[in-house]
Write an enzyme that holds these catalytic residues in place. Sequence first.
Site, short mmCIF file in Angstrom:
data_model
loop_
_atom_site.label_atom_id
_atom_site.label_comp_id
_atom_site.label_asym_id
_atom_site.label_seq_id
_atom_site.Cartn_x
_atom_site.Cartn_y
_atom_site.Cartn_z
N CYS A 142 -2.06 -3.82 6.25
CA CYS A 142 -0.88 -3.55 5.42
C CYS A 142 0.42 -3.80 6.21
O CYS A 142 0.72 -3.05 7.15
CB CYS A 142 -0.94 -2.11 4.94
SG CYS A 142 0.56 -1.47 4.23
N CYS A 159 2.78 -0.83 6.29
CA CYS A 159 2.28 0.22 7.20
C CYS A 159 2.67 -0.11 8.64
O CYS A 159 3.05 0.78 9.40
CB CYS A 159 0.77 0.35 7.07
SG CYS A 159 0.20 0.78 5.40
#
Length: 112
Positions: free
Chosen positions: A29, A32
């Site tokens: 991600c 993230c």
Amino acid sequence: MHILQTLSEFEQFKIGAKPVIFEFTANWCPDCRFIDPFMPEVVEKYSDFHFVKVDRDQFIDLCIELNVIGIPSFVAYENDTELGRFVSKDRKTQEEIESFITGLKSEKHSSR
């Protein structure tokens, strides 16, 4: 920051007397990875919370159960009660994350 290993560990943190913030994330991600550099500063600043990183891919059933659809997302608990959540598919800034946590703290104190 602690990295979640088992579902029973999740339950232990969730029912604990010290509030906990679960950070739902995944290695793939990009949003993230965006928050990774400043999260240690957030963890240090809000040391009255436990912080637990939850790998979305490893705990997908938990994410479904908690309705965590976007990552990174944050869900906070204390004494088995959800205090709040910052769950969306949007990229989050340090300021937004800290504002979420500050809001949890003020809610906690106003409910006493």
